[in-house]
Design an enzyme around this catalytic site. Sequence first.
Site, PDB file in Angstrom:
ATOM      1  N   TYR A 127      -9.020  13.605 -10.508  1.00  0.00           N
ATOM      2  CA  TYR A 127      -8.259  13.729  -9.263  1.00  0.00           C
ATOM      3  C   TYR A 127      -6.842  14.157  -9.595  1.00  0.00           C
ATOM      4  CZ  TYR A 127      -6.391  12.944  -4.646  1.00  0.00           C
ATOM      5  OH  TYR A 127      -5.803  13.153  -3.429  1.00  0.00           O
ATOM      6  N   GLN A 189     -11.551  10.757   0.581  1.00  0.00           N
ATOM      7  CA  GLN A 189     -12.760  11.550   0.784  1.00  0.00           C
ATOM      8  C   GLN A 189     -13.165  12.294  -0.492  1.00  0.00           C
ATOM      9  OE1 GLN A 189      -9.866  11.846   2.375  1.00  0.00           O
ATOM     10  NE2 GLN A 189      -9.292  13.972   2.774  1.00  0.00           N
ATOM     11  N   ASN A 212      -2.584   8.447  -4.463  1.00  0.00           N
ATOM     12  CA  ASN A 212      -1.865   7.502  -3.607  1.00  0.00           C
ATOM     13  C   ASN A 212      -2.707   6.248  -3.375  1.00  0.00           C
ATOM     14  OD1 ASN A 212      -3.809   8.213  -1.705  1.00  0.00           O
ATOM     15  ND2 ASN A 212      -2.439   9.580  -0.573  1.00  0.00           N
ATOM     16  N   SER A 235       4.669   4.511  -9.736  1.00  0.00           N
ATOM     17  CA  SER A 235       5.214   4.690 -11.079  1.00  0.00           C
ATOM     18  C   SER A 235       6.320   3.683 -11.376  1.00  0.00           C
ATOM     19  CB  SER A 235       5.747   6.114 -11.240  1.00  0.00           C
ATOM     20  OG  SER A 235       6.010   6.400 -12.582  1.00  0.00           O
ATOM     21  N   GLN A 257      12.102   8.147 -12.510  1.00  0.00           N
ATOM     22  CA  GLN A 257      10.937   7.487 -11.925  1.00  0.00           C
ATOM     23  C   GLN A 257      11.139   7.198 -10.448  1.00  0.00           C
ATOM     24  OE1 GLN A 257       7.876   7.014 -13.619  1.00  0.00           O
ATOM     25  NE2 GLN A 257       9.122   8.497 -14.704  1.00  0.00           N
ATOM     26  N   HIS A 260       9.946   9.690  -7.772  1.00  0.00           N
ATOM     27  CA  HIS A 260       8.520   9.907  -7.553  1.00  0.00           C
ATOM     28  C   HIS A 260       8.091   9.503  -6.153  1.00  0.00           C
ATOM     29  CE1 HIS A 260       6.363  11.310 -11.060  1.00  0.00           C
ATOM     30  NE2 HIS A 260       7.048  10.515 -11.844  1.00  0.00           N
ATOM     31  N   GLU A 325       4.654   0.273 -16.990  1.00  0.00           N
ATOM     32  CA  GLU A 325       3.985   1.540 -17.286  1.00  0.00           C
ATOM     33  C   GLU A 325       4.749   2.290 -18.387  1.00  0.00           C
ATOM     34  OE1 GLU A 325       2.719   5.611 -14.841  1.00  0.00           O
ATOM     35  OE2 GLU A 325       4.289   4.306 -14.057  1.00  0.00           O
ATOM     36  N   HIS A 326       6.033   2.487 -18.180  1.00  0.00           N
ATOM     37  CA  HIS A 326       6.903   3.129 -19.168  1.00  0.00           C
ATOM     38  C   HIS A 326       7.963   2.128 -19.614  1.00  0.00           C
ATOM     39  CE1 HIS A 326       5.683   6.394 -16.279  1.00  0.00           C
ATOM     40  NE2 HIS A 326       5.329   6.980 -17.411  1.00  0.00           N
ATOM     41  N   ASP A 359       5.898  12.586 -20.010  1.00  0.00           N
ATOM     42  CA  ASP A 359       5.219  13.136 -18.837  1.00  0.00           C
ATOM     43  C   ASP A 359       4.675  14.530 -19.093  1.00  0.00           C
ATOM     44  OD1 ASP A 359       5.485  11.002 -17.153  1.00  0.00           O
ATOM     45  OD2 ASP A 359       7.215  11.782 -16.062  1.00  0.00           O
ATOM     46  N   GLU A 413     -33.808 -21.183 -25.406  1.00  0.00           N
ATOM     47  CA  GLU A 413     -33.380 -20.669 -24.100  1.00  0.00           C
ATOM     48  C   GLU A 413     -34.538 -20.639 -23.101  1.00  0.00           C
ATOM     49  OE1 GLU A 413     -31.423 -16.896 -24.628  1.00  0.00           O
ATOM     50  OE2 GLU A 413     -29.668 -17.815 -25.569  1.00  0.00           O
ATOM     51  N   HIS A 418     -39.961 -13.671 -25.095  1.00  0.00           N
ATOM     52  CA  HIS A 418     -39.065 -13.119 -26.118  1.00  0.00           C
ATOM     53  C   HIS A 418     -39.556 -13.527 -27.506  1.00  0.00           C
ATOM     54  CE1 HIS A 418     -36.359 -12.210 -22.834  1.00  0.00           C
ATOM     55  NE2 HIS A 418     -35.411 -11.765 -23.665  1.00  0.00           N
TER      56      HIS A 418
END
Length: 429
Positions: A127, A189, A212, A235, A257, A260, A325-326, A359, A413, A418
């Site tokens: 994506y 979608q 998003n 971010s 950042q 963003h 994240e960073h 990045d 068991e 088995h």
Amino acid sequence: MIRIIRSTDAEAVNSLLNSRTAERPELAAQVSRIMAEVRSNGDNALCEMARRFDGASLTPDQLRVTAEEINEAYTKVDGEVLKSLRLARERIAAFHQKQLSRSWFQPEADGTVLGQLITPLDRVGIYVPGGRASYPSSVLMNAVPAKVAGVAEIVMVTPPMADGKVNPYTLVAAAEAGVNEIYKVGGAQAVAALAYGTPTIKPVDKITGPGNIYVTLAKRMVYGQVDIDMLAGPSEVLVVADSSANPVYAAADMLSQAEHDPMASAVLVTHDAELAASVSRELARQLSELPRRQVAGEALANHGAIIITKDLMESVQLANRLAPEHLELLVQEPFKLLGQIKHAGAIFLGHHSPEPVGDYLAGPNHVLPTGGTARFYSPLNVDTFMKKSSVIAFSQQSLNQLGDDIIRLAEIEGLQAHANAVRVRLARG
């Protein structure tokens, strides 16, 4: 504009942590309806949603990007930008090539062979955010590791522009990275189409790439039907700084950042109160000059902070707690701190390693865990696009040697069948 708080203010620090994990049940219900619509109506639903959400008029036969559209995109891309994209692709590929694991087999003296078969996934979907924006770097960061892993079919989905086309830089990046199929579909979608399939889009085995909140919720809903890379949130950058830090650098990195998204998080942690004040002033100055100052300003006001600690060690401890994240270490001796960093998606060491180098061009992946999930998630990597199968081959000798132990464990068991599956094979002298 940005809060300055003390690390001793537990309520303020906790508020900063909790703001990253807010649930949105009303959005989840909306996403669920979108997913159901795609499952029921396939391509027609995708075209209707392209009109509704993107303002694009498409028919099912126009969902897939054609070779002619890709060729046209090349004519619209600046030659110098194309050179930079190719350089980024080469560096990303070289870094991820080092991550490749190989299948292995271990024969033993009794005839047993144990091992692990490592194979690429057959078909993956990536994506890439789109519409009015262009993110060719996201194309490279998702598609190149998949290509290095050996994935046979790489499928990209991205929202169309209002004219029904895809940004030319996004298309060219996809072509350069070796993407096999491109579809003009975005949002929840697109995730539904990749997971469940439509007459035009065959389903995939795994979906990667940030989007998003709608995309993230959709990925959560299809997990199990397909695999996903992670659940990405807004971010984040956390800058740990000491008195050696340049406030101009620190402020610029935080704003990189903040621009963003209004939900993005930019945090400075330092034990130097004078530096904290200087960075606050510098943020205001640089913000006033940014084209995206409204977005960045909202992010700083609502999700940013400058936290003053008692010393550098407490700054590091707080960084581990936030698991960003960073993480930037704008300190005199960053490599000395590296062994104490436990939780971060990507770590940037020293005054000349700003987050944007990661990045675009450094080589490591920029698809990173957010919202504190660096405690247990890793960056997107070659293993994301591979799977492992255990290999077990017993000989008669090895089964004779271990069979009684296997039978005991099965019987304790309560699994008599088995035990019998082993017992009938044992050679009794």
